[in-house]
Design an enzyme around this catalytic site. Structure first.
Site, PDB file in Angstrom:
ATOM      1  N   TYR A  74       0.797  -1.161  -0.003  1.00  0.00           N
ATOM      2  CA  TYR A  74       0.060   0.048   0.270  1.00  0.00           C
ATOM      3  C   TYR A  74       0.972   1.163  -0.021  1.00  0.00           C
ATOM      4  CZ  TYR A  74      -4.526  -2.336   0.408  1.00  0.00           C
ATOM      5  OH  TYR A  74      -5.606  -3.192   0.099  1.00  0.00           O
ATOM      6  N   ARG A  77       1.923   1.875  -3.299  1.00  0.00           N
ATOM      7  CA  ARG A  77       0.889   2.145  -4.244  1.00  0.00           C
ATOM      8  C   ARG A  77       0.766   3.670  -4.034  1.00  0.00           C
ATOM      9  NH1 ARG A  77      -2.309  -1.431  -7.360  1.00  0.00           N
ATOM     10  NH2 ARG A  77      -3.855  -0.142  -7.374  1.00  0.00           N
ATOM     11  N   ASN A 110     -12.189   3.768  -6.174  1.00  0.00           N
ATOM     12  CA  ASN A 110     -10.905   3.808  -6.193  1.00  0.00           C
ATOM     13  C   ASN A 110     -10.156   4.740  -4.809  1.00  0.00           C
ATOM     14  OD1 ASN A 110     -10.897   2.953  -8.619  1.00  0.00           O
ATOM     15  ND2 ASN A 110     -10.529   4.733  -9.645  1.00  0.00           N
ATOM     16  N   HIS A 127     -14.253   2.695  -1.092  1.00  0.00           N
ATOM     17  CA  HIS A 127     -13.407   1.748  -0.430  1.00  0.00           C
ATOM     18  C   HIS A 127     -12.182   2.513   0.203  1.00  0.00           C
ATOM     19  CE1 HIS A 127     -14.828  -1.458  -3.595  1.00  0.00           C
ATOM     20  NE2 HIS A 127     -15.519  -1.378  -2.627  1.00  0.00           N
ATOM     21  N   GLY A 204     -15.074   1.808 -16.015  1.00  0.00           N
ATOM     22  CA  GLY A 204     -13.722   1.276 -15.358  1.00  0.00           C
ATOM     23  C   GLY A 204     -13.878   0.412 -14.263  1.00  0.00           C
ATOM     24  N   SER A 206     -15.001  -3.945 -12.906  1.00  0.00           N
ATOM     25  CA  SER A 206     -15.149  -4.846 -13.680  1.00  0.00           C
ATOM     26  C   SER A 206     -16.579  -5.512 -13.030  1.00  0.00           C
ATOM     27  CB  SER A 206     -14.224  -5.923 -13.052  1.00  0.00           C
ATOM     28  OG  SER A 206     -14.206  -5.916 -11.469  1.00  0.00           O
TER      29      SER A 206
HETATM   30  P1  OAD Z   1     -11.089  -4.120 -11.434  1.00  0.00           P
HETATM   31  O1  OAD Z   1      -9.487  -4.311 -11.307  1.00  0.00           O
HETATM   32  O2  OAD Z   1     -11.695  -5.465 -10.839  1.00  0.00           O
HETATM   33  O3  OAD Z   1     -11.488  -4.013 -12.832  1.00  0.00           O
HETATM   34  C1  OAD Z   1     -10.878  -2.939 -13.649  1.00  0.00           C
HETATM   35  C2  OAD Z   1     -11.867  -2.699 -14.885  1.00  0.00           C
HETATM   36  O4  OAD Z   1     -11.505  -1.500 -15.380  1.00  0.00           O
HETATM   37  C3  OAD Z   1     -12.165  -3.923 -15.778  1.00  0.00           C
HETATM   38  O5  OAD Z   1     -13.490  -4.433 -16.062  1.00  0.00           O
HETATM   39  C4  OAD Z   1     -11.435  -3.360 -16.839  1.00  0.00           C
HETATM   40  O6  OAD Z   1     -11.746  -3.955 -18.201  1.00  0.00           O
HETATM   41  C5  OAD Z   1     -11.466  -1.951 -16.731  1.00  0.00           C
HETATM   42  N1  OAD Z   1     -10.306  -1.101 -17.466  1.00  0.00           N
HETATM   43  C6  OAD Z   1      -9.309  -1.313 -17.757  1.00  0.00           C
HETATM   44  N2  OAD Z   1      -8.566  -0.353 -18.480  1.00  0.00           N
HETATM   45  C7  OAD Z   1      -9.475   0.824 -18.457  1.00  0.00           C
HETATM   46  C8  OAD Z   1      -9.555   2.067 -19.194  1.00  0.00           C
HETATM   47  N3  OAD Z   1      -8.314   2.557 -19.595  1.00  0.00           N
HETATM   48  N4  OAD Z   1     -10.716   2.446 -19.307  1.00  0.00           N
HETATM   49  C9  OAD Z   1     -11.802   1.940 -18.681  1.00  0.00           C
HETATM   50  N5  OAD Z   1     -11.903   0.894 -18.149  1.00  0.00           N
HETATM   51  C10 OAD Z   1     -10.840   0.090 -18.051  1.00  0.00           C
HETATM   52  O7  OAD Z   1     -11.353  -2.801 -10.587  1.00  0.00           O
HETATM   53  P2  OAD Z   1     -12.608  -2.435  -9.804  1.00  0.00           P
HETATM   54  O8  OAD Z   1     -13.898  -2.905 -10.524  1.00  0.00           O
HETATM   55  O9  OAD Z   1     -12.604  -0.971  -9.448  1.00  0.00           O
HETATM   56  O10 OAD Z   1     -11.404  -3.129  -3.871  1.00  0.00           O
HETATM   57  O11 OAD Z   1     -12.365  -3.303  -8.642  1.00  0.00           O
HETATM   58  C11 OAD Z   1     -13.189  -3.252  -7.415  1.00  0.00           C
HETATM   59  C12 OAD Z   1     -12.567  -3.633  -6.401  1.00  0.00           C
HETATM   60  O12 OAD Z   1     -11.893  -4.579  -6.184  1.00  0.00           O
HETATM   61  C13 OAD Z   1     -11.357  -2.324  -5.771  1.00  0.00           C
HETATM   62  O13 OAD Z   1     -11.820  -1.248  -5.385  1.00  0.00           O
HETATM   63  C14 OAD Z   1     -10.668  -3.099  -4.942  1.00  0.00           C
HETATM   64  C15 OAD Z   1     -10.592  -4.479  -5.707  1.00  0.00           C
HETATM   65  O14 OAD Z   1     -10.275  -5.641  -4.831  1.00  0.00           O
HETATM   66  C16 OAD Z   1     -10.883  -3.654  -2.555  1.00  0.00           C
HETATM   67  O15 OAD Z   1      -9.605  -3.563  -2.517  1.00  0.00           O
HETATM   68  C17 OAD Z   1     -11.945  -3.830  -1.417  1.00  0.00           C
END
Ligand code: OAD
Length: 259
Positions: A74, A77, A110, A127, A204, A206
């Site tokens: 962390y 990051r 984020n 988060h 952005g 998943s």
């Molecule tokens: P993820 O890492 O799960 O997913 C990232 C998403 O962004 C994917 O669907 C990619 O296809 C998409 N992506 C990648 N590059 C991109 C771009 N340039 N423009 C648009 N989309 C793009 O991230 P989150 O969904 O944010 O939580 O993950 C949710 C949570 O899981 C995070 O907040 C974190 C993680 O574990 C905790 O730590 C509790």
């Protein structure tokens, strides 16, 4: 089924939907910061962490098992986030929020501050924040100077977290880990904004991690238009009205341009 559009070919009626919205809500995830150079949670890791996925490190169990490994991840990051800049996706959202007659809410999963550095006000960090710290035992906030890692190179070794000056417990990052509750205010305020919205744009994420992934469904219940911006199909794609398949740094400036 959603209508699917390439980022370079967003139809006028979708741009109009955005331009005419008065109370939009934008829900973002790690993908919006990817073009700034912040790796998403699904990317393969290198260096000290190459045997671990980001998911493996974001849990209380991981911190208890190896506080130094998780703490250093962390802190590193943090250094990386300090070293990068908001990208055109963040800027497009900030400019949209500043438009006259638009009350735009941003809520993000984020833990970075790139929306704010682009000039957007963020209602909720669902988060938490990577720049906040507190004691793992007693919960009292701790003020720490910025980490001094080179955010682009994995550190040679892991360093243990400092100890709480009140109880001696380990200091932890102020983020939400898997299995932990989201800050109730952040979730409720976002849910209320989604219920009051006339458009919800999801960029952005998943759509895998709950309960954040359930927020767009509140719009679905009300028939509010839903737009997704993501280069890939996600868990949320099938409930969308429109999916813009592309990078948020390309798609958002086009989508939110003034008409
Ligand atoms: P993820 O890492 O799960 O997913 C990232 C998403 O962004 C994917 O669907 C990619 O296809 C998409 N992506 C990648 N590059 C991109 C771009 N340039 N423009 C648009 N989309 C793009 O991230 P989150 O969904 O944010 O939580 O993950 C949710 C949570 O899981 C995070 O907040 C974190 C993680 O574990 C905790 O730590 C509790």
């Amino acid at each position: 089924m959603p209508a699917v559009h390439a980022a370079g070919q967003i139809p006028d009626d979708v741009v109009r939907l955005v331009a005419e919205s008065r109370r939009p809500v934008v829900l973002t995830g790690a993908g919006i910061s990817a073009e700034s150079g912040v790796p998403t949670f699904r990317e393969v890791q290198t260096g000290l962490w190459e045997r671990f996925s980001a998911q493996d490190l974001a849990t209380p169990e991981a911190f208890e098992a190896d506080p130094a490994l998780v703490w250093t991840w962390y802190r590193w990051r943090q250094s990386l986030i300090r070293a990068v800049e908001p990208n055109p996706g963040h800027h497009a959202i900030a400019q949209w929020q500043q438009r006259d007659g638009v009350e735009l809410t941003v809520s993000t999963q984020n833990v970075d501050d790139l929306h704010e550095r682009a000039g957007a006000a963020v209602l909720a960090h669902l988060h938490g924040s990577i720049f906040a710290h507190r004691c793992y035992e007693c919960g009292i906030p701790a003020q720490l100077p910025d980490a001094e890692y080179d955010g682009f190179e994995s550190p040679p070794e892991a360093e243990g977290p400092p100890q709480c000056e009140h109880c001696g417990g380990w200091i932890r990052p102020g983020v939400v880990w898997f299995g932990e509750m989201l800050p109730a205010d952040a979730f409720e305020q976002t849910a209320a904004a989604v219920r009051a919205a006339d458009l919800v744009l999801v960029a952005g994420t998943s759509g895998i991690v709950q309960p954040a992934a359930s927020l767009p469904l509140l719009a679905l219940e009300r028939g509010t238009p839903l737009i997704e911006v993501n280069p890939e199909e996600t868990e949320l794609s099938e409930v969308m009205d429109h999916c813009v398949r592309g990078l948020s740094g390309d798609a958002l400036p086009t989508l939110v341009r003034s008409r």
